[in-house]
Write a protein that holds these residues in place. Sequence first.
Motif: not given
Length: 372
Positions: A116-136
């Motif tokens: 997420l930080e280096d721009g590899t992933v820029t968008h997320i579509e999900s039904s739930g986001v937990r852990g460090k991804i949610g924090e980020a």
Amino acid sequence: MINAVGRDIPDAVLAETGKTVFRGSRHFDGYSYEKTAVKARARIGGEGSKLEKDLQEVLRKCNAHDGMTISFHHHFREGDLVAMQVMQAIHDMGFKNITICASSLSKAQDALVPMLEDGTVTHIESSGVRGKIGEAISEGKLQGIAILRSHGGRVRAIETGETKIDIAFIGAPSCDEYGNCRAVGGNSNCGVLSYSAIDAEYAEYVVVLTDCLVPFPNFPADISMTDVDYVLKVDAIGDPEKIATGAARPVTDRRKLMMAESCAKFIAATPYFKEGFTFQTGIGGAASATALCLSEKMREKNIHMGFGAGGMSKPMCDLLDEGLVSCLLDTQDFDLPSIENLISHPKHFSISTKEYADPFCKGAVVNKLDFV
């Protein structure tokens, strides 16, 4: 702009997503629409095998590119190994601006945060986001917008073309060389593949990762060869022992047990608690324990449940074994006993997430529920 429940939705969000504000569920009753078109490819003759040996080569064959949307399912929960295998290959190949459309994300994908930080992933579509991804995401490290939908809403978005999946990656506990997938019969049984059914139907390319190849035909298939482009044999797709972690552990917390007891008392006091009532429970500790407490009320009044729906755990399967419920309609298995029950009990049925909760279909199981 103010939506139907009084929330002010920023105009910038509406402009980027192309959405309008929520106007109420009844607004769409009887709504008609055209399902999105799906590109199909004929496969005539050949050696009757879709096996590939290298993930990066599969990505090239699937026309992987910057800005693509890829999808994953979460049936392995915290034991999932598929998403990070794929994302590491994508990262190594240098692709950027990826949208991940997952049925859910958890701490099994914590290693996504640097991407997420280096721009590899820029968008997320999900039904739930937990852990460090949610924090980020909460800390603003995702460059684009994160869209969270209900499980049924995810189906609707894919089916209408609001979300277009370029490559769907499906972890299958067993698969034959032609792409017939089952959620059992291998080293990493997860019970059902309900969340990935819509991805297999609508993605431009479908790639199956499995750690257990079996002879053709691997029937009855949860995902059919008719939807699969490539099959990749890997060392491991998941750790089934980690399905029963976190909220899926047996409930011992007294506070949660008190909540469950109160819920069961409330249900039993309503006029809907009668022969043939229908019920869904999730995997939260109090929710799982409610099924146990409710069984006592059912025995007291000699009442039987018509069907139980949703994600399954041992308490619901125990109701089926005892004859207190006529059948289970299963979209996810939260523990190993529920997987074993699905395999062995003829009235424990797997259903797709579309059948479960798609709001834009002609009838979903959620419309038949008395209690959730």
